[in-house]
Design a protein around this motif. Structure first.
Motif, PDB file in Angstrom:
ATOM      1  N   ASP A  34     -35.754   7.911 -31.606  1.00  0.00           N
ATOM      2  CA  ASP A  34     -34.983   8.257 -32.795  1.00  0.00           C
ATOM      3  C   ASP A  34     -35.885   9.123 -33.670  1.00  0.00           C
ATOM      4  N   THR A  35     -35.701  10.441 -33.602  1.00  0.00           N
ATOM      5  CA  THR A  35     -36.634  11.320 -34.331  1.00  0.00           C
ATOM      6  C   THR A  35     -36.356  11.324 -35.835  1.00  0.00           C
ATOM      7  N   GLY A  36     -35.134  10.976 -36.222  1.00  0.00           N
ATOM      8  CA  GLY A  36     -34.835  10.895 -37.658  1.00  0.00           C
ATOM      9  C   GLY A  36     -35.752   9.885 -38.332  1.00  0.00           C
ATOM     10  N   ALA A  37     -36.102   8.821 -37.602  1.00  0.00           N
ATOM     11  CA  ALA A  37     -36.962   7.767 -38.163  1.00  0.00           C
ATOM     12  C   ALA A  37     -38.339   8.326 -38.523  1.00  0.00           C
ATOM     13  N   ILE A  38     -38.785   9.332 -37.788  1.00  0.00           N
ATOM     14  CA  ILE A  38     -40.105   9.913 -38.060  1.00  0.00           C
ATOM     15  C   ILE A  38     -40.052  10.703 -39.373  1.00  0.00           C
ATOM     16  N   TYR A  39     -38.979  11.493 -39.526  1.00  0.00           N
ATOM     17  CA  TYR A  39     -38.815  12.237 -40.791  1.00  0.00           C
ATOM     18  C   TYR A  39     -38.610  11.272 -41.960  1.00  0.00           C
ATOM     19  N   ARG A  40     -37.894  10.202 -41.697  1.00  0.00           N
ATOM     20  CA  ARG A  40     -37.691   9.197 -42.746  1.00  0.00           C
ATOM     21  C   ARG A  40     -39.034   8.599 -43.192  1.00  0.00           C
ATOM     22  N   ILE A  91     -37.310   2.461 -44.235  1.00  0.00           N
ATOM     23  CA  ILE A  91     -36.889   3.868 -44.070  1.00  0.00           C
ATOM     24  C   ILE A  91     -35.372   4.013 -44.005  1.00  0.00           C
ATOM     25  N   ARG A  92     -34.650   2.869 -43.872  1.00  0.00           N
ATOM     26  CA  ARG A  92     -33.172   2.920 -43.809  1.00  0.00           C
ATOM     27  C   ARG A  92     -32.532   2.842 -45.184  1.00  0.00           C
ATOM     28  N   MET A  93     -33.332   2.692 -46.225  1.00  0.00           N
ATOM     29  CA  MET A  93     -32.743   2.608 -47.566  1.00  0.00           C
ATOM     30  C   MET A  93     -32.027   3.917 -47.870  1.00  0.00           C
ATOM     31  N   ILE A  96     -33.756   6.968 -49.168  1.00  0.00           N
ATOM     32  CA  ILE A  96     -34.747   7.628 -48.310  1.00  0.00           C
ATOM     33  C   ILE A  96     -34.088   8.709 -47.434  1.00  0.00           C
ATOM     34  N   SER A  97     -32.773   8.599 -47.229  1.00  0.00           N
ATOM     35  CA  SER A  97     -32.087   9.586 -46.385  1.00  0.00           C
ATOM     36  C   SER A  97     -32.263  11.002 -46.920  1.00  0.00           C
ATOM     37  N   ILE A  98     -32.035  11.156 -48.208  1.00  0.00           N
ATOM     38  CA  ILE A  98     -32.123  12.512 -48.759  1.00  0.00           C
ATOM     39  C   ILE A  98     -33.586  12.961 -48.858  1.00  0.00           C
ATOM     40  N   CYS A  99     -34.507  12.008 -49.073  1.00  0.00           N
ATOM     41  CA  CYS A  99     -35.949  12.354 -49.067  1.00  0.00           C
ATOM     42  C   CYS A  99     -36.321  12.899 -47.688  1.00  0.00           C
ATOM     43  N   ALA A 100     -35.793  12.235 -46.633  1.00  0.00           N
ATOM     44  CA  ALA A 100     -36.083  12.667 -45.258  1.00  0.00           C
ATOM     45  C   ALA A 100     -35.528  14.063 -45.019  1.00  0.00           C
ATOM     46  N   SER A 101     -34.314  14.279 -45.484  1.00  0.00           N
ATOM     47  CA  SER A 101     -33.708  15.598 -45.314  1.00  0.00           C
ATOM     48  C   SER A 101     -34.516  16.655 -46.069  1.00  0.00           C
ATOM     49  N   ASN A 102     -34.957  16.318 -47.269  1.00  0.00           N
ATOM     50  CA  ASN A 102     -35.741  17.279 -48.065  1.00  0.00           C
ATOM     51  C   ASN A 102     -37.048  17.655 -47.363  1.00  0.00           C
ATOM     52  N   ASP A 129     -32.850  11.670 -29.904  1.00  0.00           N
ATOM     53  CA  ASP A 129     -31.795  12.207 -30.764  1.00  0.00           C
ATOM     54  C   ASP A 129     -32.363  12.757 -32.056  1.00  0.00           C
ATOM     55  N   GLY A 130     -31.675  13.775 -32.581  1.00  0.00           N
ATOM     56  CA  GLY A 130     -32.143  14.417 -33.803  1.00  0.00           C
ATOM     57  C   GLY A 130     -31.275  15.589 -34.179  1.00  0.00           C
ATOM     58  N   ARG A 131     -31.918  16.648 -34.690  1.00  0.00           N
ATOM     59  CA  ARG A 131     -31.175  17.837 -35.113  1.00  0.00           C
ATOM     60  C   ARG A 131     -31.595  19.078 -34.331  1.00  0.00           C
ATOM     61  N   ASP A 132     -32.841  19.070 -33.833  1.00  0.00           N
ATOM     62  CA  ASP A 132     -33.388  20.281 -33.198  1.00  0.00           C
ATOM     63  C   ASP A 132     -34.020  19.942 -31.849  1.00  0.00           C
ATOM     64  N   ILE A 133     -33.561  18.877 -31.215  1.00  0.00           N
ATOM     65  CA  ILE A 133     -34.221  18.446 -29.980  1.00  0.00           C
ATOM     66  C   ILE A 133     -33.950  19.460 -28.859  1.00  0.00           C
ATOM     67  N   GLY A 134     -32.695  19.833 -28.691  1.00  0.00           N
ATOM     68  CA  GLY A 134     -32.359  20.797 -27.638  1.00  0.00           C
ATOM     69  C   GLY A 134     -32.827  22.211 -27.935  1.00  0.00           C
ATOM     70  N   LEU A 175     -23.739  16.061 -48.203  1.00  0.00           N
ATOM     71  CA  LEU A 175     -24.755  16.933 -48.792  1.00  0.00           C
ATOM     72  C   LEU A 175     -25.925  17.124 -47.819  1.00  0.00           C
ATOM     73  N   ARG A 176     -26.311  16.046 -47.189  1.00  0.00           N
ATOM     74  CA  ARG A 176     -27.451  16.061 -46.283  1.00  0.00           C
ATOM     75  C   ARG A 176     -27.143  16.916 -45.051  1.00  0.00           C
ATOM     76  N   ASP A 177     -25.929  16.784 -44.524  1.00  0.00           N
ATOM     77  CA  ASP A 177     -25.557  17.605 -43.372  1.00  0.00           C
ATOM     78  C   ASP A 177     -25.553  19.084 -43.733  1.00  0.00           C
ATOM     79  N   SER A 182     -28.092  24.269 -43.111  1.00  0.00           N
ATOM     80  CA  SER A 182     -28.310  25.581 -43.723  1.00  0.00           C
ATOM     81  C   SER A 182     -29.788  25.928 -43.917  1.00  0.00           C
ATOM     82  N   ARG A 183     -30.691  24.994 -43.631  1.00  0.00           N
ATOM     83  CA  ARG A 183     -32.114  25.280 -43.843  1.00  0.00           C
ATOM     84  C   ARG A 183     -32.609  26.355 -42.862  1.00  0.00           C
ATOM     85  N   ALA A 184     -33.736  27.006 -43.234  1.00  0.00           N
ATOM     86  CA  ALA A 184     -34.284  28.066 -42.388  1.00  0.00           C
ATOM     87  C   ALA A 184     -35.053  27.482 -41.196  1.00  0.00           C
TER      88      ALA A 184
HETATM   89  O1   DC Z   1     -30.996  11.047 -38.061  1.00  0.00           O
HETATM   90  P1   DC Z   1     -31.360  10.619 -39.469  1.00  0.00           P
HETATM   91  O2   DC Z   1     -30.169  10.626 -40.382  1.00  0.00           O
HETATM   92  O3   DC Z   1     -32.137   9.344 -39.505  1.00  0.00           O
HETATM   93  O4   DC Z   1     -32.368  11.764 -39.988  1.00  0.00           O
HETATM   94  C1   DC Z   1     -32.903  11.787 -41.288  1.00  0.00           C
HETATM   95  C2   DC Z   1     -33.186  13.244 -41.688  1.00  0.00           C
HETATM   96  O5   DC Z   1     -34.242  13.763 -40.890  1.00  0.00           O
HETATM   97  C3   DC Z   1     -32.024  14.198 -41.508  1.00  0.00           C
HETATM   98  O6   DC Z   1     -31.287  14.355 -42.713  1.00  0.00           O
HETATM   99  C4   DC Z   1     -32.637  15.491 -41.084  1.00  0.00           C
HETATM  100  C5   DC Z   1     -34.006  15.128 -40.560  1.00  0.00           C
HETATM  101  N1   DC Z   1     -34.153  15.313 -39.120  1.00  0.00           N
HETATM  102  C6   DC Z   1     -34.533  16.548 -38.688  1.00  0.00           C
HETATM  103  O7   DC Z   1     -34.678  17.477 -39.485  1.00  0.00           O
HETATM  104  N2   DC Z   1     -34.773  16.775 -37.362  1.00  0.00           N
HETATM  105  C7   DC Z   1     -34.608  15.786 -36.469  1.00  0.00           C
HETATM  106  N3   DC Z   1     -34.859  16.028 -35.181  1.00  0.00           N
HETATM  107  C8   DC Z   1     -34.184  14.501 -36.900  1.00  0.00           C
HETATM  108  C9   DC Z   1     -33.958  14.299 -38.238  1.00  0.00           C
END
Ligand code: DC
Length: 221
Positions: A34-40, A91-93, A96-102, A129-134, A175-177, A182-184
């Motif tokens: 779970d890569t989101g957990a690392i950003y969190r 990290i599930r609070m 923290i979600s928006i902090c992770a996104s930031n 799983d994540g946002r940029d794995i593929g 907002l987070r999505d 839209s980030r660079a």
């Molecule tokens: O999957 P998640 O909601 O736990 O992820 C938290 C934040 O981490 C999400 O808003 C964006 C970022 N994230 C990312 O940029 N790239 C990933 N591979 C996974 C998560």
């Protein structure tokens, strides 16, 4: 090409990535990352220090001072450690979600976490799983899935499942999505060779069966 299979699952928050990836990893005997957990965890570290999580200079300066580790317990469950402390629950609070996104929008943070993710895939069969794995982390993954569900379907599921979640949490997710897309730096987008799976009109069991059949067809496992 290292003898291990990698399956990448990307998609927006709330599309069901983590529950489906967890189920699939159990069925296949793969490790679920779970890569989101690392950003969190980075988001939590910045939050704890009282940093502005949009301030790239402050967050970058923090990185050499923290230690983020991903460990697996006997049940094969991923736990996150920040400076040696298990922060898997914290990290599930919601805040923290928006902090992770930031922090995840910052190239320095992404570079800092890239090798940790790739190392897992070099040494295990993984479903990540994540946002940029593929697109970025595992561009050579044997199978890439881009998982989506319509905004209406995601809202409906939240209403049914998450009694505790407020309208604000719902708004925060939208907002987070928007921010993650839209980030660079490594925005959320489907890899060209990803299989797109829309779960708007199918339930969890049907989605799991569909993913399982895609894996069987593509990887022969
Ligand atoms: O999957 P998640 O909601 O736990 O992820 C938290 C934040 O981490 C999400 O808003 C964006 C970022 N994230 C990312 O940029 N790239 C990933 N591979 C996974 C998560």
């Amino acid at each position: 090409m290292n003898g291990f299979n990698s399956i990448a699952i990307d998609g927006p928050a709330g599309a069901g990535k983590s529950s489906l990836a967890r189920r699939l990893s159990k069925e296949l005997g793969y490790i679920y990352v779970d890569t989101g957990a690392i950003y969190r965890s980075v988001g939590l570290a910045a939050h704890r220090r009282g940093l502005d999580t949009k301030n790239e200079i402050a967050v970058s300066a923090m990185l050499p001072e923290i230690s983020i580790e991903m460990r697996y317990n006997d049940e094969g469950e991923q736990r996150m450690f920040l400076d040696g402390e298990d922060v898997s629950a914290e990290i599930r609070m919601p805040e923290i979600s928006i902090c992770a996104s930031n922090v995840s929008a910052m190239p320095a943070v992404r570079a800092y976490l890239l090798e940790m993710q790739r190392r897992m895939a070099r040494t295990h069969n993984v479903i990540m799983d994540g946002r940029d794995i593929g697109t970025v982390v595992l561009p050579d993954a044997e199978l890439k899935i881009f998982l989506t569900a319509s905004a209406a379907a995601r809202a409906q599921r939240r209403l049914l499942e998450l009694q505790g979640k407020s309208v604000k949490a719902d708004y925060d997710e939208v907002l987070r999505d928007k921010q993650d897309t839209s980030r660079a730096a490594a925005p959320l987008k489907a890899a060209e060779d990803a299989v797109r799976v829309d779960t708007s009109d199918i339930d969890f069991e049907q989605s799991a069966a569909l993913l399982r059949s895609i894996v069987r067809e593509r990887l022969g496992v």
